[in-house]
Design a protein around this motif. Structure first.
Motif, short mmCIF file in Angstrom:
data_model
loop_
_atom_site.label_atom_id
_atom_site.label_comp_id
_atom_site.label_asym_id
_atom_site.label_seq_id
_atom_site.Cartn_x
_atom_site.Cartn_y
_atom_site.Cartn_z
N ASP A 108 -9.14 1.14 -0.04
CA ASP A 108 -7.95 1.72 0.60
C ASP A 108 -8.08 3.24 0.62
O ASP A 108 -7.81 3.91 -0.38
CB ASP A 108 -6.68 1.33 -0.17
CG ASP A 108 -6.40 -0.16 -0.14
OD1 ASP A 108 -6.82 -0.81 0.83
OD2 ASP A 108 -5.76 -0.67 -1.08
N ALA A 109 -8.44 3.77 1.78
CA ALA A 109 -8.62 5.23 1.90
C ALA A 109 -7.32 5.96 1.61
O ALA A 109 -7.32 7.02 0.99
CB ALA A 109 -9.14 5.59 3.29
N SER A 110 -6.18 5.38 2.03
CA SER A 110 -4.92 6.08 1.81
C SER A 110 -4.58 6.17 0.33
O SER A 110 -4.04 7.17 -0.14
CB SER A 110 -3.78 5.41 2.58
OG SER A 110 -3.47 4.15 2.03
N THR A 111 -4.92 5.12 -0.43
CA THR A 111 -4.65 5.15 -1.88
C THR A 111 -5.60 6.12 -2.57
O THR A 111 -5.21 6.84 -3.48
CB THR A 111 -4.74 3.74 -2.48
OG1 THR A 111 -3.79 2.90 -1.82
CG2 THR A 111 -4.45 3.75 -3.97
N GLU A 148 0.84 -1.20 0.00
CA GLU A 148 0.00 0.00 0.00
C GLU A 148 0.87 1.26 0.00
O GLU A 148 0.61 2.20 -0.75
CB GLU A 148 -0.94 0.00 1.21
CG GLU A 148 -1.93 1.14 1.19
CD GLU A 148 -2.97 1.01 2.29
OE1 GLU A 148 -3.54 2.05 2.67
OE2 GLU A 148 -3.22 -0.11 2.77
N GLN A 149 1.92 1.26 0.80
CA GLN A 149 2.82 2.41 0.82
C GLN A 149 3.50 2.59 -0.53
O GLN A 149 3.59 3.72 -1.05
CB GLN A 149 3.89 2.24 1.91
CG GLN A 149 4.86 3.42 1.97
CD GLN A 149 6.03 3.19 2.92
OE1 GLN A 149 6.08 2.19 3.64
NE2 GLN A 149 6.98 4.11 2.92
N ALA A 172 -5.36 3.92 -12.78
CA ALA A 172 -5.38 2.49 -12.48
C ALA A 172 -5.51 2.25 -10.97
O ALA A 172 -6.29 1.40 -10.53
CB ALA A 172 -4.11 1.82 -13.01
N ALA A 173 -4.75 3.00 -10.19
CA ALA A 173 -4.81 2.84 -8.74
C ALA A 173 -6.16 3.27 -8.19
O ALA A 173 -6.68 2.66 -7.26
CB ALA A 173 -3.69 3.63 -8.06
N THR A 174 -6.75 4.30 -8.78
CA THR A 174 -8.08 4.75 -8.35
C THR A 174 -9.11 3.67 -8.59
O THR A 174 -9.90 3.33 -7.70
CB THR A 174 -8.47 6.05 -9.09
OG1 THR A 174 -7.48 7.05 -8.84
CG2 THR A 174 -9.81 6.55 -8.62
N VAL A 175 -9.09 3.10 -9.78
CA VAL A 175 -10.06 2.05 -10.13
C VAL A 175 -9.87 0.82 -9.24
O VAL A 175 -10.83 0.26 -8.72
CB VAL A 175 -9.92 1.66 -11.62
CG1 VAL A 175 -10.72 0.41 -11.94
CG2 VAL A 175 -10.36 2.82 -12.51
N ASP A 176 -8.62 0.44 -9.03
CA ASP A 176 -8.34 -0.79 -8.28
C ASP A 176 -8.51 -0.66 -6.77
O ASP A 176 -8.85 -1.64 -6.11
CB ASP A 176 -6.91 -1.26 -8.56
CG ASP A 176 -6.73 -1.85 -9.95
OD1 ASP A 176 -7.73 -1.95 -10.68
OD2 ASP A 176 -5.58 -2.21 -10.29
#
Length: 198
Positions: free
Chosen positions: A120-123, A53-54, A111-115
């Motif tokens: 994951d609130a931090s993402t 996640e980090q 991509a990270a937004t969709v996934d």
């Protein structure tokens, strides 16, 4: 990013962004990132104690900053900067990539937004910050071209949203047509926003 200029941590962030833009967050493994970066596997825990996640969040942040910095380079390449010219340069970057390399890659922030945004609130926050890091320089460029400040941010949002949508459609259709379509249709609207002296 040459190995001699960047340490393993920076290389892993860059590699994560490149892998995420091609295969999404779920299919991108930490070991794969280390291998892509040419970094020792043991360095993952050292540099990213928060785990995947980090690393994803840092890759997303890097991508937003990179997109923001590209705005100045696009402007420098224009003989006479206009809002339509800036948007055309932003879209042309993707058109050239797709025509040269195929349609495998998209935007790592998207991509990270969709996934991850739902779980994951931090993402989600990292993605929102990355879009802001991109939107800010676009809005600033528009203001510099004479777009009133109260419209510059909303037009920057429109430009990025249209570009992201066109990237997605281009990948789905395996055709650059959506990128050319949004460039042609948005250009006059963007240029009409420039305030002309009375």
């Amino acid at each position: 990013m040459a190995e001699s200029r960047h340490g393993p941590r920076e290389r892993m962030v860059f590699s994560a962004a490149q892998l995420i833009r091609r295969q999404g967050v779920g299919a991108t493994g930490m070991r794969e990132v280390a291998a892509h970066a040419g970094a020792p596997r043991g360095s993952l825990q050292h540099y990213f104690p928060g785990g995947k996640e980090q690393l994803v969040n840092e890759a997303v942040g890097w991508a937003g900053r990179y997109a923001g910095k590209r705005v100045a380079r696009f402007l420098a390449g224009l003989d006479r900067p206009t809002p339509s010219g800036l948007f055309a340069a932003m879209a042309a970057q993707w058109t050239r990539e797709y025509e040269a390399d195929g349609f495998e890659a998209g935007c790592p922030v998207a991509a990270a937004t969709v996934d991850c945004a739902a779980q994951d609130a931090s993402t989600r926050q990292a993605a929102a910050a990355a879009f802001a890091a991109w939107r800010g320089p676009v809005a600033e460029a528009l203001t510099g071209m004479g777009v009133p400040g109260d419209r510059a941010d909303t037009l920057a949002t429109l430009m990025i949203s249209a570009l992201e949508g066109a990237i997605l459609m281009a990948r789905a259709e395996q055709d650059v047509r959506p990128l050319r379509a949004v460039t042609g249709e948005l250009g006059p609207l963007l240029d009409a926003a420039v305030a002309h002296p009375a």
